[in-house]
Design a protein around this motif. Structure first.
Motif, PDB file in Angstrom:
ATOM      1  N   GLY A  49       0.799  -1.228   0.000  1.00 38.53           N
ATOM      2  CA  GLY A  49       0.000   0.000   0.000  1.00 38.53           C
ATOM      3  C   GLY A  49       0.826   1.270   0.000  1.00 38.53           C
ATOM      4  N   ILE A  50       2.147   1.153   0.052  1.00 39.99           N
ATOM      5  CA  ILE A  50       3.006   2.332   0.056  1.00 39.99           C
ATOM      6  C   ILE A  50       3.774   2.406  -1.260  1.00 39.99           C
ATOM      7  CG2 ILE A  50       4.917   3.529   1.187  1.00 39.99           C
ATOM      8  CD1 ILE A  50       4.126   2.238   3.795  1.00 39.99           C
ATOM      9  N   GLU A  51       3.670   3.534  -1.925  1.00 34.63           N
ATOM     10  CA  GLU A  51       4.338   3.751  -3.209  1.00 34.63           C
ATOM     11  C   GLU A  51       5.393   4.854  -3.059  1.00 34.63           C
ATOM     12  OE1 GLU A  51       3.349   5.662  -7.624  1.00 34.63           O
ATOM     13  OE2 GLU A  51       1.763   5.462  -6.091  1.00 34.63           O
ATOM     14  N   ILE A  52       6.582   4.605  -3.575  1.00 32.65           N
ATOM     15  CA  ILE A  52       7.585   5.667  -3.688  1.00 32.65           C
ATOM     16  C   ILE A  52       7.372   6.324  -5.048  1.00 32.65           C
ATOM     17  CG2 ILE A  52      10.056   6.227  -3.775  1.00 32.65           C
ATOM     18  CD1 ILE A  52      10.564   3.733  -2.054  1.00 32.65           C
ATOM     19  N   THR A  53       6.879   7.560  -5.049  1.00 37.86           N
ATOM     20  CA  THR A  53       6.470   8.207  -6.304  1.00 37.86           C
ATOM     21  C   THR A  53       7.661   8.727  -7.103  1.00 37.86           C
ATOM     22  OG1 THR A  53       6.165  10.351  -5.208  1.00 37.86           O
ATOM     23  CG2 THR A  53       4.254   8.856  -5.305  1.00 37.86           C
ATOM     24  N   SER A  54       8.722   9.208  -6.413  1.00 38.56           N
ATOM     25  CA  SER A  54       9.884   9.752  -7.123  1.00 38.56           C
ATOM     26  C   SER A  54      11.034   9.947  -6.149  1.00 38.56           C
ATOM     27  CB  SER A  54       9.550  11.089  -7.801  1.00 38.56           C
ATOM     28  OG  SER A  54       9.211  12.075  -6.831  1.00 38.56           O
ATOM     29  N   VAL A  55      12.248  10.039  -6.701  1.00 36.77           N
ATOM     30  CA  VAL A  55      13.441  10.379  -5.927  1.00 36.77           C
ATOM     31  C   VAL A  55      14.030  11.647  -6.540  1.00 36.77           C
ATOM     32  CG1 VAL A  55      15.752   9.665  -5.226  1.00 36.77           C
ATOM     33  CG2 VAL A  55      13.897   7.974  -5.336  1.00 36.77           C
ATOM     34  N   ASN A  56      14.227  12.669  -5.720  1.00 41.20           N
ATOM     35  CA  ASN A  56      14.617  13.992  -6.196  1.00 41.20           C
ATOM     36  C   ASN A  56      15.863  14.471  -5.451  1.00 41.20           C
ATOM     37  OD1 ASN A  56      11.789  14.687  -7.611  1.00 41.20           O
ATOM     38  ND2 ASN A  56      11.411  13.736  -5.617  1.00 41.20           N
ATOM     39  N   TYR A  57      16.648  15.350  -6.102  1.00 44.75           N
ATOM     40  CA  TYR A  57      17.891  15.847  -5.508  1.00 44.75           C
ATOM     41  C   TYR A  57      17.783  17.346  -5.247  1.00 44.75           C
ATOM     42  CZ  TYR A  57      19.752  11.357  -6.947  1.00 44.75           C
ATOM     43  OH  TYR A  57      19.957  10.002  -7.112  1.00 44.75           O
ATOM     44  N   ASN A  58      18.083  17.742  -4.001  1.00 39.30           N
ATOM     45  CA  ASN A  58      18.022  19.175  -3.672  1.00 39.30           C
ATOM     46  C   ASN A  58      19.381  19.864  -3.758  1.00 39.30           C
ATOM     47  OD1 ASN A  58      19.462  18.716  -1.193  1.00 39.30           O
ATOM     48  ND2 ASN A  58      17.549  18.191  -0.170  1.00 39.30           N
ATOM     49  N   HIS A  59      20.447  19.099  -4.001  1.00 37.00           N
ATOM     50  CA  HIS A  59      21.819  19.623  -4.115  1.00 37.00           C
ATOM     51  C   HIS A  59      22.230  20.395  -2.863  1.00 37.00           C
ATOM     52  CE1 HIS A  59      21.552  18.263  -8.232  1.00 37.00           C
ATOM     53  NE2 HIS A  59      20.456  18.983  -8.387  1.00 37.00           N
ATOM     54  N   TYR A  60      21.724  19.952  -1.734  1.00 38.64           N
ATOM     55  CA  TYR A  60      22.026  20.552  -0.430  1.00 38.64           C
ATOM     56  C   TYR A  60      21.684  22.045  -0.403  1.00 38.64           C
ATOM     57  CZ  TYR A  60      24.650  16.208   0.216  1.00 38.64           C
ATOM     58  OH  TYR A  60      25.014  14.887   0.300  1.00 38.64           O
ATOM     59  N   ASP A  61      20.662  22.414  -1.118  1.00 35.84           N
ATOM     60  CA  ASP A  61      20.267  23.824  -1.221  1.00 35.84           C
ATOM     61  C   ASP A  61      18.840  23.996  -0.713  1.00 35.84           C
ATOM     62  OD1 ASP A  61      20.633  26.627  -2.388  1.00 35.84           O
ATOM     63  OD2 ASP A  61      18.834  25.934  -3.424  1.00 35.84           O
ATOM     64  N   GLY A  62      18.658  24.897   0.273  1.00 38.69           N
ATOM     65  CA  GLY A  62      17.357  25.062   0.897  1.00 38.69           C
ATOM     66  C   GLY A  62      16.302  25.606  -0.050  1.00 38.69           C
ATOM     67  N   LEU A  63      16.664  26.537  -0.941  1.00 37.46           N
ATOM     68  CA  LEU A  63      15.693  27.106  -1.879  1.00 37.46           C
ATOM     69  C   LEU A  63      15.218  26.044  -2.861  1.00 37.46           C
ATOM     70  CD1 LEU A  63      14.165  29.549  -2.930  1.00 37.46           C
ATOM     71  CD2 LEU A  63      16.176  30.134  -4.325  1.00 37.46           C
ATOM     72  N   THR A  64      16.158  25.250  -3.368  1.00 40.34           N
ATOM     73  CA  THR A  64      15.775  24.143  -4.260  1.00 40.34           C
ATOM     74  C   THR A  64      14.831  23.198  -3.542  1.00 40.34           C
ATOM     75  OG1 THR A  64      17.884  24.266  -5.433  1.00 40.34           O
ATOM     76  CG2 THR A  64      16.650  22.205  -5.614  1.00 40.34           C
ATOM     77  N   PHE A  65      15.138  22.898  -2.288  1.00 44.01           N
ATOM     78  CA  PHE A  65      14.267  21.997  -1.532  1.00 44.01           C
ATOM     79  C   PHE A  65      12.863  22.580  -1.381  1.00 44.01           C
ATOM     80  CE2 PHE A  65      12.170  21.033   2.457  1.00 44.01           C
ATOM     81  CZ  PHE A  65      11.978  19.673   2.306  1.00 44.01           C
ATOM     82  N   MET A  66      12.729  23.864  -1.066  1.00 41.65           N
ATOM     83  CA  MET A  66      11.403  24.444  -0.863  1.00 41.65           C
ATOM     84  C   MET A  66      10.579  24.408  -2.145  1.00 41.65           C
ATOM     85  SD  MET A  66      10.854  24.988   2.257  1.00 41.65           S
ATOM     86  CE  MET A  66       9.235  25.744   2.008  1.00 41.65           C
ATOM     87  N   ASN A  67      11.234  24.608  -3.282  1.00 41.54           N
ATOM     88  CA  ASN A  67      10.503  24.474  -4.550  1.00 41.54           C
ATOM     89  C   ASN A  67       9.993  23.047  -4.722  1.00 41.54           C
ATOM     90  OD1 ASN A  67      10.893  27.160  -5.317  1.00 41.54           O
ATOM     91  ND2 ASN A  67      12.854  26.723  -6.329  1.00 41.54           N
ATOM     92  N   GLN A  68      10.831  22.075  -4.360  1.00 40.24           N
ATOM     93  CA  GLN A  68      10.405  20.676  -4.443  1.00 40.24           C
ATOM     94  C   GLN A  68       9.306  20.386  -3.432  1.00 40.24           C
ATOM     95  OE1 GLN A  68      14.301  19.078  -3.722  1.00 40.24           O
ATOM     96  NE2 GLN A  68      14.680  18.636  -5.886  1.00 40.24           N
ATOM     97  N   TYR A  69       9.424  20.955  -2.250  1.00 43.30           N
ATOM     98  CA  TYR A  69       8.424  20.737  -1.199  1.00 43.30           C
ATOM     99  C   TYR A  69       7.025  21.071  -1.714  1.00 43.30           C
ATOM    100  CZ  TYR A  69       5.896  21.370   3.202  1.00 43.30           C
ATOM    101  OH  TYR A  69       4.953  21.298   4.215  1.00 43.30           O
ATOM    102  N   HIS A  70       6.900  22.189  -2.385  1.00 40.63           N
ATOM    103  CA  HIS A  70       5.577  22.604  -2.869  1.00 40.63           C
ATOM    104  C   HIS A  70       5.144  21.828  -4.110  1.00 40.63           C
ATOM    105  CE1 HIS A  70       5.260  25.747   0.080  1.00 40.63           C
ATOM    106  NE2 HIS A  70       6.389  26.301  -0.311  1.00 40.63           N
ATOM    107  N   SER A  71       6.064  21.526  -5.009  1.00 42.16           N
ATOM    108  CA  SER A  71       5.671  20.853  -6.251  1.00 42.16           C
ATOM    109  C   SER A  71       5.387  19.369  -6.052  1.00 42.16           C
ATOM    110  CB  SER A  71       6.766  21.034  -7.319  1.00 42.16           C
ATOM    111  OG  SER A  71       7.967  20.392  -6.932  1.00 42.16           O
ATOM    112  N   LEU A  72       6.101  18.719  -5.152  1.00 44.21           N
ATOM    113  CA  LEU A  72       5.934  17.274  -4.973  1.00 44.21           C
ATOM    114  C   LEU A  72       4.621  16.901  -4.291  1.00 44.21           C
ATOM    115  CD1 LEU A  72       9.584  16.250  -3.986  1.00 44.21           C
ATOM    116  CD2 LEU A  72       8.396  15.780  -6.142  1.00 44.21           C
ATOM    117  N   SER A  73       3.962  17.856  -3.661  1.00 44.41           N
ATOM    118  CA  SER A  73       2.677  17.549  -3.010  1.00 44.41           C
ATOM    119  C   SER A  73       1.602  17.207  -4.040  1.00 44.41           C
ATOM    120  CB  SER A  73       2.224  18.724  -2.143  1.00 44.41           C
ATOM    121  OG  SER A  73       2.018  19.877  -2.933  1.00 44.41           O
TER     122      SER A  73
END
Length: 306
Positions: free
Chosen positions: A187-211
């Motif tokens: 019942g658990i699916e891993i939808t994608s694996v993403n790289y933030n390049h250790y950058d907080g701004l990149t991560f926040m963009n992913q945080y909102h888009s991956l939802s």
């Protein structure tokens, strides 16, 4: 010559014969530590552990430690330049975070050929004969994260994974352990694996888009959790919950449901303790030293666990 004068003269002769001080029991061991980042919740704690243990053991074992950090976080090119400088200086021990860059590897091989000991902390190097690895058992840490996610999710979830950079063995091992556990939950699916390049701004963009694709977010290293800890003061509704690594302040505020908390201070201390053992005994206590980690949750938050 009076008796008192004679006594002082004899004392001076004795002191001059032994150099006037106690000779060091061991020759100096010069240690170069190259850390990739000077953050406030991970590498800074490793550095803290190194400095604490050096204060306790450095003088007794004649260990001289110098710490270098690149100007840009996790910049392999700058770390390679620092590494070349330390090899040219012919230090006795080099402590590094492993990575898979070929130039970096070649400089390390040159160092070993010169008799320099190589200690990997936090991250090993694939198929590279480091003299010692000190850090988490990252495969088991990934399993720990997967088991706790499955428990929190009740066996049903769409989970997006965010990690740091390709080519870091510790992150690949965590992902492998995580996937192996999740494979046991249909019942658990891993939808994608993403790289933030250790950058907080990149991560926040992913945080909102991956939802758009996932209801649970998994952070396989500390950048995501640390960034969310600064961005929010409490749980956000964009995901059912977020889990990650090391960001204990985010657990305390319930921004994160839980993290795998590594004992970074222990990593730093063990570096110095193992070098002291090598100085005195001619060997490390083992080729691989796994340091502690545990699951830290919002419902069972313990200040001591930091």
């Amino acid at each position: 010559m009076g008796l008192l004068t004679l006594t002082f003269l004899l004392a001076a002769i004795l002191l001059s014969g032994c150099g006037g001080r106690e000779e060091a029991l061991y020759p100096v061991t010069r240690v170069s530590v190259i850390l990739p980042h000077n953050d406030d919740g991970y590498w800074s704690l490793i550095r803290e552990g190194i400095e604490e243990a050096e204060a306790e053991l450095g003088e007794s074992y004649n260990i001289d430690i110098q710490i270098s950090i690149p100007q840009l976080n996790y910049n392999i090119s700058q770390m390679t330049d620092i590494l070349k400088q330390q090899v040219a200086a012919r230090v006795d021990v080099i402590v590094i975070q492993g990575n898979e860059d070929e130039t970096f590897r070649q400089v390390l091989l040159e160092a070993q050929n010169q008799g320099i000991q190589i200690i990997c902390v936090d991250t090993a190097i694939r198929d590279f004969p480091c003299n010692l690895y000190i850090g988490t058992d990252n495969y088991e840490a990934g399993r720990m994260l997967g088991e706790n996610l499955a428990r929190l999710a009740g066996g049903t979830a769409r989970a997006a994974v965010v990690t740091g950079e390709p080519g870091y063995l510790n992150l690949e091992q965590r992902l492998e352990g995580f996937r192996d556990v999740i494979a046991g939950y249909p019942g658990i699916e891993i939808t994608s694996v993403n790289y933030n390049h250790y950058d907080g701004l990149t991560f926040m963009n992913q945080y909102h888009s991956l939802s758009d694709e996932a209801d649970i977010l998994v952070c396989l290293e500390g950048t995501g959790g640390q960034t969310l800890s600064h961005a929010f003061t409490g749980p956000d509704t964009e995901y059912r919950f977020v889990v990650g690594f090391d960001a204990y302040t985010g657990v305390e505020s319930r921004v994160l449901a839980g993290v795998v908390k590594q004992d970074t201070n222990q990593m730093g201390r063990r570096i110095v303790e193992e070098i002291a053992n090598y100085v005195s005994e001619g060997s490390y206590t083992g080729g691989v030293i796994y340091t502690d980690c545990h699951w830290l949750s919002a419902d069972h938050y313990d200040e001591v666990s930091r």
